[in-house]
Design a protein around this motif. Sequence first.
Motif, PDB file in Angstrom:
ATOM      1  N   ALA A   4     -31.905  13.539 153.230  1.00 44.28           N
ATOM      2  CA  ALA A   4     -31.678  14.092 151.754  1.00 44.28           C
ATOM      3  C   ALA A   4     -30.284  13.867 150.997  1.00 44.28           C
ATOM      4  N   MET A   5     -30.461  13.662 149.742  1.00 44.79           N
ATOM      5  CA  MET A   5     -28.948  13.412 149.060  1.00 44.79           C
ATOM      6  C   MET A   5     -28.784  14.623 148.503  1.00 44.79           C
ATOM      7  N   ARG A   6     -27.353  15.076 148.720  1.00 47.15           N
ATOM      8  CA  ARG A   6     -26.725  16.148 147.991  1.00 47.15           C
ATOM      9  C   ARG A   6     -25.810  15.842 147.236  1.00 47.15           C
ATOM     10  N   PRO A   7     -25.855  16.333 145.885  1.00 46.01           N
ATOM     11  CA  PRO A   7     -24.797  15.929 144.805  1.00 46.01           C
ATOM     12  C   PRO A   7     -23.472  16.728 145.305  1.00 46.01           C
ATOM     13  N   ASP A   8     -22.376  16.070 144.966  1.00 47.12           N
ATOM     14  CA  ASP A   8     -21.077  16.757 145.277  1.00 47.12           C
ATOM     15  C   ASP A   8     -20.227  16.554 143.898  1.00 47.12           C
ATOM     16  N   PRO A   9     -20.234  17.739 143.237  1.00 50.27           N
ATOM     17  CA  PRO A   9     -19.744  17.799 142.006  1.00 50.27           C
ATOM     18  C   PRO A   9     -18.344  18.002 141.916  1.00 50.27           C
ATOM     19  N   GLY A  10     -17.557  17.944 143.221  1.00 49.03           N
ATOM     20  CA  GLY A  10     -16.056  18.178 143.148  1.00 49.03           C
ATOM     21  C   GLY A  10     -15.405  16.914 142.903  1.00 49.03           C
ATOM     22  N   HIS A  11     -15.933  15.765 142.601  1.00 47.72           N
ATOM     23  CA  HIS A  11     -15.187  14.486 142.414  1.00 47.72           C
ATOM     24  C   HIS A  11     -15.147  14.267 140.988  1.00 47.72           C
ATOM     25  N   SER A  12     -14.333  13.133 140.881  1.00 42.74           N
ATOM     26  CA  SER A  12     -14.089  12.663 139.457  1.00 42.74           C
ATOM     27  C   SER A  12     -15.398  12.563 138.774  1.00 42.74           C
ATOM     28  N   LEU A  13     -15.440  12.297 137.609  1.00 46.57           N
ATOM     29  CA  LEU A  13     -16.489  12.131 136.639  1.00 46.57           C
ATOM     30  C   LEU A  13     -16.871  10.432 136.704  1.00 46.57           C
ATOM     31  N   PHE A  14     -15.878   9.674 136.710  1.00 44.18           N
ATOM     32  CA  PHE A  14     -16.179   8.223 136.917  1.00 44.18           C
ATOM     33  C   PHE A  14     -16.091   7.584 138.405  1.00 44.18           C
ATOM     34  N   ALA A  15     -15.733   8.515 139.351  1.00 37.16           N
ATOM     35  CA  ALA A  15     -15.854   7.970 140.599  1.00 37.16           C
ATOM     36  C   ALA A  15     -17.074   8.071 141.551  1.00 37.16           C
ATOM     37  N   THR A  16     -17.796   7.090 141.637  1.00 40.91           N
ATOM     38  CA  THR A  16     -19.106   7.240 142.292  1.00 40.91           C
ATOM     39  C   THR A  16     -18.955   7.042 143.970  1.00 40.91           C
ATOM     40  N   ASP A  17     -17.919   6.602 144.399  1.00 39.69           N
ATOM     41  CA  ASP A  17     -17.662   6.647 145.760  1.00 39.69           C
ATOM     42  C   ASP A  17     -17.037   7.974 146.594  1.00 39.69           C
ATOM     43  N   GLY A  18     -17.032   8.908 145.567  1.00 41.96           N
ATOM     44  CA  GLY A  18     -16.320  10.208 146.091  1.00 41.96           C
ATOM     45  C   GLY A  18     -14.842  10.153 146.311  1.00 41.96           C
ATOM     46  N   LYS A  19     -14.076   9.173 145.944  1.00 50.57           N
ATOM     47  CA  LYS A  19     -12.625   8.990 145.798  1.00 50.57           C
ATOM     48  C   LYS A  19     -12.147   9.236 144.552  1.00 50.57           C
ATOM     49  N   PRO A  20     -10.828   9.960 144.211  1.00 46.45           N
ATOM     50  CA  PRO A  20     -10.479   9.822 143.080  1.00 46.45           C
ATOM     51  C   PRO A  20      -9.660   8.486 142.570  1.00 46.45           C
ATOM     52  N   HIS A  21      -9.858   8.013 141.319  1.00 46.12           N
ATOM     53  CA  HIS A  21      -9.196   6.692 140.869  1.00 46.12           C
ATOM     54  C   HIS A  21      -8.318   7.178 139.837  1.00 46.12           C
ATOM     55  N   PRO A  22      -7.268   7.683 139.672  1.00 44.27           N
ATOM     56  CA  PRO A  22      -6.610   8.181 138.544  1.00 44.27           C
ATOM     57  C   PRO A  22      -6.164   6.827 137.704  1.00 44.27           C
ATOM     58  N   LEU A  23      -5.702   5.988 138.142  1.00 41.92           N
ATOM     59  CA  LEU A  23      -5.230   4.707 137.351  1.00 41.92           C
ATOM     60  C   LEU A  23      -6.585   3.946 136.691  1.00 41.92           C
ATOM     61  N   GLN A  24      -7.384   3.760 137.454  1.00 40.42           N
ATOM     62  CA  GLN A  24      -8.742   3.059 136.732  1.00 40.42           C
ATOM     63  C   GLN A  24      -9.260   4.082 135.767  1.00 40.42           C
ATOM     64  N   ASP A  25      -9.438   5.573 135.926  1.00 41.33           N
ATOM     65  CA  ASP A  25     -10.035   6.238 134.829  1.00 41.33           C
ATOM     66  C   ASP A  25      -9.013   6.235 133.739  1.00 41.33           C
ATOM     67  N   THR A  26      -7.718   6.242 133.799  1.00 40.32           N
ATOM     68  CA  THR A  26      -6.839   6.135 132.789  1.00 40.32           C
ATOM     69  C   THR A  26      -7.104   4.790 131.872  1.00 40.32           C
ATOM     70  N   LEU A  27      -7.179   3.752 132.829  1.00 37.47           N
ATOM     71  CA  LEU A  27      -7.391   2.577 131.942  1.00 37.47           C
ATOM     72  C   LEU A  27      -8.944   2.441 131.231  1.00 37.47           C
ATOM     73  N   VAL A  28      -9.829   3.197 131.729  1.00 42.50           N
ATOM     74  CA  VAL A  28     -10.960   3.138 131.255  1.00 42.50           C
ATOM     75  C   VAL A  28     -10.923   4.193 129.712  1.00 42.50           C
ATOM     76  N   VAL A  29     -10.208   5.123 129.883  1.00 39.62           N
ATOM     77  CA  VAL A  29     -10.104   5.956 128.705  1.00 39.62           C
ATOM     78  C   VAL A  29      -9.123   5.356 127.566  1.00 39.62           C
ATOM     79  N   VAL A  30      -8.174   4.426 127.910  1.00 39.24           N
ATOM     80  CA  VAL A  30      -7.216   4.080 127.045  1.00 39.24           C
ATOM     81  C   VAL A  30      -8.038   2.863 126.267  1.00 39.24           C
ATOM     82  N   THR A  31      -8.812   1.793 127.143  1.00 40.06           N
ATOM     83  CA  THR A  31      -9.442   0.980 126.760  1.00 40.06           C
ATOM     84  C   THR A  31     -10.656   1.374 125.627  1.00 40.06           C
ATOM     85  N   LEU A  32     -11.450   2.426 125.947  1.00 42.18           N
ATOM     86  CA  LEU A  32     -12.417   2.950 125.068  1.00 42.18           C
ATOM     87  C   LEU A  32     -11.664   3.343 123.994  1.00 42.18           C
ATOM     88  N   VAL A  33     -10.778   4.351 123.978  1.00 46.92           N
ATOM     89  CA  VAL A  33      -9.901   4.644 122.697  1.00 46.92           C
ATOM     90  C   VAL A  33      -9.442   3.508 121.835  1.00 46.92           C
TER      91      VAL A  33
END
Length: 104
Positions: A4-33
């Motif tokens: 059974a798959m259990r969702p884990d809401p404790g991670h970053s919105l952009f990280a699907t591997d369960g690890k935080p990626h602050p640099l990549q998330d920042t680059l995503v937001v900057v590129t989108l803006v």
Amino acid sequence: MAQAMRPDPGHSLFATDGKPHPLQDTLVVVTLVLGILSFTTAQFYNLHLLSSWSGLIGILTGAYGQFISVTTRERFLMILGLGASAVGFYLGMAHGGLFGGVVS
């Protein structure tokens, strides 16, 4: 046996591997803006300096972000920002370019 798959809401919105990626998330937001800014200002002829420069910076930021991105979600959002930045950049270049009217 199926697990059974259990969702884990404790991670970053952009990280699907369960690890935080602050640099990549920042680059995503900057590129989108920058992409939204460039695309929006490209619709106005007199704002070609803003649209072309923000588009160029958005393209460079998005290209570097694609190079170091880890998850598919980051890459997907980065491509959206890159596309908007590219359209804004090209329209800004068509309307007057990076230095149009400033340098004679």
